[in-house]
Design a protein around this motif. Sequence first.
Motif, PDB file in Angstrom:
ATOM      1  N   ARG A  79       0.811  -1.211   0.000  1.00 36.03           N
ATOM      2  CA  ARG A  79       0.000   0.000   0.000  1.00 36.03           C
ATOM      3  C   ARG A  79       0.856   1.277   0.000  1.00 36.03           C
ATOM      4  O   ARG A  79       0.596   2.184  -0.799  1.00 36.03           O
ATOM      5  CB  ARG A  79      -0.968   0.003   1.169  1.00 36.03           C
ATOM      6  CG  ARG A  79      -1.916   1.201   1.128  1.00 36.03           C
ATOM      7  CD  ARG A  79      -2.864   1.247   2.283  1.00 36.03           C
ATOM      8  NE  ARG A  79      -3.730   0.071   2.251  1.00 36.03           N
ATOM      9  CZ  ARG A  79      -4.527  -0.272   3.251  1.00 36.03           C
ATOM     10  NH1 ARG A  79      -4.542   0.450   4.351  1.00 36.03           N
ATOM     11  NH2 ARG A  79      -5.294  -1.331   3.159  1.00 36.03           N
ATOM     12  N   TYR A  81       3.854   1.740  -1.127  1.00 40.88           N
ATOM     13  CA  TYR A  81       4.513   1.848  -2.428  1.00 40.88           C
ATOM     14  C   TYR A  81       3.516   2.287  -3.502  1.00 40.88           C
ATOM     15  O   TYR A  81       3.826   3.128  -4.351  1.00 40.88           O
ATOM     16  CB  TYR A  81       5.141   0.500  -2.795  1.00 40.88           C
ATOM     17  CG  TYR A  81       5.905   0.528  -4.085  1.00 40.88           C
ATOM     18  CD1 TYR A  81       7.069   1.270  -4.210  1.00 40.88           C
ATOM     19  CD2 TYR A  81       5.467  -0.189  -5.194  1.00 40.88           C
ATOM     20  CE1 TYR A  81       7.780   1.301  -5.390  1.00 40.88           C
ATOM     21  CE2 TYR A  81       6.168  -0.163  -6.383  1.00 40.88           C
ATOM     22  CZ  TYR A  81       7.331   0.580  -6.470  1.00 40.88           C
ATOM     23  OH  TYR A  81       8.019   0.609  -7.653  1.00 40.88           O
ATOM     24  N   ARG A  82       2.308   1.759  -3.456  1.00 44.06           N
ATOM     25  CA  ARG A  82       1.273   2.134  -4.413  1.00 44.06           C
ATOM     26  C   ARG A  82       0.918   3.616  -4.272  1.00 44.06           C
ATOM     27  O   ARG A  82       0.783   4.344  -5.266  1.00 44.06           O
ATOM     28  CB  ARG A  82       0.037   1.273  -4.196  1.00 44.06           C
ATOM     29  CG  ARG A  82      -1.000   1.402  -5.275  1.00 44.06           C
ATOM     30  CD  ARG A  82      -2.152   0.408  -5.130  1.00 44.06           C
ATOM     31  NE  ARG A  82      -1.835  -0.759  -4.310  1.00 44.06           N
ATOM     32  CZ  ARG A  82      -2.550  -1.164  -3.259  1.00 44.06           C
ATOM     33  NH1 ARG A  82      -3.632  -0.513  -2.901  1.00 44.06           N
ATOM     34  NH2 ARG A  82      -2.203  -2.222  -2.566  1.00 44.06           N
ATOM     35  N   GLU A  83       0.785   4.097  -2.995  1.00 44.93           N
ATOM     36  CA  GLU A  83       0.482   5.500  -2.771  1.00 44.93           C
ATOM     37  C   GLU A  83       1.629   6.395  -3.247  1.00 44.93           C
ATOM     38  O   GLU A  83       1.393   7.471  -3.798  1.00 44.93           O
ATOM     39  CB  GLU A  83       0.217   5.745  -1.286  1.00 44.93           C
ATOM     40  CG  GLU A  83      -1.091   5.130  -0.805  1.00 44.93           C
ATOM     41  CD  GLU A  83      -1.261   5.251   0.686  1.00 44.93           C
ATOM     42  OE1 GLU A  83      -0.368   5.815   1.363  1.00 44.93           O
ATOM     43  OE2 GLU A  83      -2.295   4.769   1.202  1.00 44.93           O
ATOM     44  N   GLU A  86       1.347   6.675  -7.019  1.00 45.95           N
ATOM     45  CA  GLU A  86       0.255   7.558  -7.411  1.00 45.95           C
ATOM     46  C   GLU A  86       0.632   9.026  -7.262  1.00 45.95           C
ATOM     47  O   GLU A  86       0.301   9.846  -8.120  1.00 45.95           O
ATOM     48  CB  GLU A  86      -0.993   7.247  -6.573  1.00 45.95           C
ATOM     49  CG  GLU A  86      -1.643   5.923  -6.923  1.00 45.95           C
ATOM     50  CD  GLU A  86      -2.763   5.562  -5.976  1.00 45.95           C
ATOM     51  OE1 GLU A  86      -3.070   6.357  -5.054  1.00 45.95           O
ATOM     52  OE2 GLU A  86      -3.349   4.486  -6.152  1.00 45.95           O
TER      53      GLU A  86
END
Length: 90
Positions: A79, A81-83, A86
């Motif tokens: 999570r 890393y994904r944020e 983005e």
Amino acid sequence: LHRILATANTVMAPRMAEGTDSKRIESVALYRPKLATAAAGAASSSRKKKKKFHVRLHHILFLVAYIYQIGWVVSTIGRPYREFLEKADR
């Protein structure tokens, strides 16, 4: 009687003391633990009692807390890393 016991102790376990050059220290001897012999170690191990492990309330509480934390960590893997990705795309 005391002299006999002192003589018996020195016969059974020699001190192996050596003199020193120091003014305050008369001699230096090797340290030998009381259970240094194999026979003494075997005799003491047969007398040891097995310790039972008792599960107490705080053990259960910590187990539940660790299970919850492991579940939370597994659910949030990736999570951050994904944020970050983005935000980098903006």
